[in-house]
Design a protein around this motif. Structure first.
Motif, short mmCIF file in Angstrom:
data_model
loop_
_atom_site.label_atom_id
_atom_site.label_comp_id
_atom_site.label_asym_id
_atom_site.label_seq_id
_atom_site.Cartn_x
_atom_site.Cartn_y
_atom_site.Cartn_z
N ASN A 62 62.79 70.75 61.17
CA ASN A 62 64.23 70.94 61.04
C ASN A 62 64.76 70.42 59.71
O ASN A 62 65.95 70.16 59.58
CB ASN A 62 64.97 70.27 62.19
N SER A 63 63.87 70.22 58.73
CA SER A 63 64.26 69.77 57.39
C SER A 63 64.03 70.91 56.42
O SER A 63 62.92 71.39 56.26
CB SER A 63 63.44 68.55 56.99
N VAL A 64 65.11 71.35 55.78
CA VAL A 64 65.07 72.53 54.92
C VAL A 64 65.21 72.12 53.46
O VAL A 64 66.14 71.41 53.09
CB VAL A 64 66.21 73.50 55.31
N SER A 65 64.25 72.57 52.65
CA SER A 65 64.30 72.32 51.21
C SER A 65 63.60 73.46 50.48
O SER A 65 62.94 74.29 51.11
CB SER A 65 63.61 70.99 50.87
N GLN A 66 63.78 73.52 49.20
CA GLN A 66 63.17 74.52 48.32
C GLN A 66 63.49 75.97 48.72
O GLN A 66 62.70 76.87 48.50
CB GLN A 66 61.66 74.31 48.26
#
Length: 107
Positions: A62-66
Motif C-alpha cells: 500500500n506504499s506508492v512511489s515512482q
C-alpha cells in the motif's frame, strides 16, 4: 512578485521559490530540501513524504512511489510491463488501457 517551481522526481520532490534576491528552496517539516515522492495508505490513514517512506517497509503493498514511470503510458507498453516487476504495489489495466494503481484504504 514570487514564482514557485516544483520538481517532481521519481524518488524525491523539491519546491523552490524565485524572488527578487534569488531562488530559495522550501524546507519540509523536517527541515530538509528534498521530500520523498511517496504516499502510503493504512486501513484508516494516509501518509505522505517522509512519513510514507518510514512506513513503506511495514506496508509495501500500500506504499506508492515512482509512478512517474507510468504517467502517459499504456498498461501493455513493454516498458511498463518491465517496470511492474520493480513495484511493491499492484498495478492493473484501467478501463482506458492505462495503468491503474491498486491500494487498500478505508476498508
Amino acid at each position: 512578485m514570487s514564482v514557485v517551481g516544483l520538481d517532481l522526481g521519481n524518488e524525491k520532490c523539491i519546491i523552490g521559490v524565485a524572488r527578487q534576491r534569488g531562488i530559495d528552496d522550501v524546507l519540509n517539516d523536517e527541515g530538509r530540501r528534498e521530500t520523498p515522492a511517496m504516499v502510503s495508505f493504512s486501513d484508516n490513514q494516509r501518509y505522505i513524504g517522509t512519513a510514507a517512506a518510514s512506513t513503506a517497509t511495514m506496508n509495501p503493498k500500500n506504499s506508492v512511489s515512482q509512478i512517474k514511470r507510468l504517467i502517459g503510458r499504456r498498461f501493455r507498453d513493454p516498458e511498463v510491463q518491465r517496470d511492474l516487476q520493480l513495484f511493491s504495489f499492484r498495478v492493473s489495466e484501467g478501463s482506458d488501457g492505462g495503468p491503474l494503481i491498486n491500494v487498500n484504504y478505508l476498508k
